[in-house]
Design a protein around this motif. Structure first.
Motif, PDB file in Angstrom:
ATOM      1  N   ARG A 173      -0.521   3.840  -5.358  1.00  0.00           N
ATOM      2  CA  ARG A 173      -1.239   4.719  -4.375  1.00  0.00           C
ATOM      3  C   ARG A 173      -2.059   3.821  -3.501  1.00  0.00           C
ATOM      4  O   ARG A 173      -2.906   3.042  -3.886  1.00  0.00           O
ATOM      5  CB  ARG A 173      -2.009   5.687  -5.291  1.00  0.00           C
ATOM      6  N   ALA A 174      -2.065   4.172  -2.170  1.00  0.00           N
ATOM      7  CA  ALA A 174      -2.858   3.453  -1.239  1.00  0.00           C
ATOM      8  C   ALA A 174      -4.357   3.941  -1.391  1.00  0.00           C
ATOM      9  O   ALA A 174      -4.556   4.970  -1.641  1.00  0.00           O
ATOM     10  CB  ALA A 174      -2.378   3.837   0.302  1.00  0.00           C
ATOM     11  N   GLN A 175      -5.273   3.049  -0.872  1.00  0.00           N
ATOM     12  CA  GLN A 175      -6.649   3.153  -1.035  1.00  0.00           C
ATOM     13  C   GLN A 175      -6.875   3.905   0.235  1.00  0.00           C
ATOM     14  O   GLN A 175      -6.193   4.300   1.066  1.00  0.00           O
ATOM     15  CB  GLN A 175      -7.353   1.904  -1.189  1.00  0.00           C
ATOM     16  N   GLU A 176      -8.108   4.593   0.228  1.00  0.00           N
ATOM     17  CA  GLU A 176      -8.637   5.319   1.388  1.00  0.00           C
ATOM     18  C   GLU A 176      -9.007   4.450   2.613  1.00  0.00           C
ATOM     19  O   GLU A 176     -10.223   4.347   2.972  1.00  0.00           O
ATOM     20  CB  GLU A 176      -9.785   6.271   1.108  1.00  0.00           C
ATOM     21  N   LYS A 177      -8.127   4.005   3.230  1.00  0.00           N
ATOM     22  CA  LYS A 177      -8.397   3.108   4.146  1.00  0.00           C
ATOM     23  C   LYS A 177      -7.068   2.648   4.891  1.00  0.00           C
ATOM     24  O   LYS A 177      -5.787   2.727   4.314  1.00  0.00           O
ATOM     25  CB  LYS A 177      -9.001   1.737   3.762  1.00  0.00           C
ATOM     26  N   ASN A 192      -3.619   8.445   1.318  1.00  0.00           N
ATOM     27  CA  ASN A 192      -2.875   8.546   0.193  1.00  0.00           C
ATOM     28  C   ASN A 192      -1.484   8.509   0.006  1.00  0.00           C
ATOM     29  O   ASN A 192      -0.558   9.078  -0.648  1.00  0.00           O
ATOM     30  CB  ASN A 192      -3.392  10.029  -0.608  1.00  0.00           C
ATOM     31  N   GLN A 245       0.122   2.055   5.672  1.00  0.00           N
ATOM     32  CA  GLN A 245      -0.872   3.184   6.021  1.00  0.00           C
ATOM     33  C   GLN A 245      -1.690   2.951   7.158  1.00  0.00           C
ATOM     34  O   GLN A 245      -2.494   2.172   7.080  1.00  0.00           O
ATOM     35  CB  GLN A 245      -1.504   3.709   4.773  1.00  0.00           C
ATOM     36  N   LEU A 298       0.517  -1.228   1.262  1.00  0.00           N
ATOM     37  CA  LEU A 298       0.574  -1.083  -0.351  1.00  0.00           C
ATOM     38  C   LEU A 298       2.179  -1.641  -0.651  1.00  0.00           C
ATOM     39  O   LEU A 298       3.002  -1.562   0.193  1.00  0.00           O
ATOM     40  CB  LEU A 298       0.621   0.395  -0.549  1.00  0.00           C
ATOM     41  N   MET A 319       1.955   7.003  -1.109  1.00  0.00           N
ATOM     42  CA  MET A 319       2.206   6.778  -2.508  1.00  0.00           C
ATOM     43  C   MET A 319       3.697   6.602  -2.819  1.00  0.00           C
ATOM     44  O   MET A 319       4.551   7.258  -2.177  1.00  0.00           O
ATOM     45  CB  MET A 319       1.682   7.938  -3.535  1.00  0.00           C
TER      46      MET A 319
END
Length: 269
Positions: free
Chosen positions: A235-239, A222, A10, A243, A224
């Motif tokens: 699910r990826a973190q907000e950064k 996000n 991401q 993942l 996923m």
């Protein structure tokens, strides 16, 4: 291969191809260390801007793809580039093109985005991708030792008939690299990913851009992985980052046996 480990990169692509390639290399190396078989990146992973798109397009034998081939070989992984701007020798427009590269540095699949983002939401979104991009026409699957994969890009996610065609061609996992905006993503991204997974009883791997974009908009992130039952299993973190997710094709087969809706399809008027 019954179990596949997938790395989702991401990232926040800028209008600097070399720096974006450095980011892709670093994330690929990290995912490979953690045992990933394949690493996938978002739509427009190597250049994202409203300006100079045609000038930054490259052919399939240009610097971008050749660099990705070397990264795949060095790390002994498959790389799905998300997409890049591909030169079109027959037209002044470019293609928005996904490329799957295997661990020996060979191209295994090429998919050109079919549905183009021509959308105007007053005060929020005003884009016409078709001004610069020429749409593709072929639903693309590829089969290798890991299984049967289907391809899509971003706005394709809103067209379930493409995902059903990929499933009918044997797809067990479908990629959705994207640059989904914050405005639409917060309400639609997860819902659409889960819907496509449930409808087709496939794994869906959605990898999204994250954060402020050079064109003054924000991407939702996000990223996923959704399983064939519609459950978000990673699910990826907000950064910006990566993942790791494991998918199990035995679970997919069991899901299709438990609820065999794909065999219940009927023709109707």
């Amino acid at each position: 291969m019954q179990k596949i480990r997938i790395g989702l990169g991401q990232i926040n692509t800028k209008d600097d191809i070399e720096k974006n390639l450095e980011t892709i290399q670093a994330i690929t190396e990290q995912c490979a260390v953690e045992g990933a078989n394949i690493v996938i990146f978002p739509e427009c992973s190597t250049y994202l801007s409203d300006e100079n798109m045609i000038e930054h397009a490259e052919s399939l034998d240009g610097n971008i793809i050749n660099t990705l081939k070397k990264i795949a070989q060095k790390n002994n992984v498959y790389i799905h580039n998300g997409s890049f701007l591909e030169k079109n020798e027959f037209d002044e427009k470019v293609y928005n093109t996904s490329v799957l590269i295997n661990p020996t540095g060979e191209i295994e699949a090429i998919y050109r985005k079919i549905h183009l983002f021509d959308v105007e939401i007053p005060g929020v979104v005003n884009e016409k991708e078709s001004d610069v991009v020429k749409n593709g026409h072929e639903a693309v699957n590829t089969i290798n030792e890991m299984g049967n994969f289907g391809f899509s890009i971003c706005y394709d996610l809103r067209f379930p008939e493409l995902f059903r065609r990929l499933t009918e061609k044997g797809a067990k996992l479908i990629f959705v690299p994207a640059a989904f905006t914050l405005y639409t993503g917060k309400d639609h991204w997860e819902v659409l990913l889960r819907s496509r997974a449930i409808e087709n009883q496939v794994y869906i791997v959605g990898v999204n851009q994250f954060g402020e974009r050079p064109i003054g908009k924000s991407s939702y992130g996000n990223s996923m992985v959704v399983d064939p039952w519609g459950v978000v299993i990673a699910r990826a973190q907000e950064k910006v980052g990566y993942l790791i997710a494991d998918v199990d094709m035995t679970y997919l087969e069991n899901t299709r046996k438990t609820l065999p809706c794909l065999t219940h399809k009927r023709d109707f008027i």
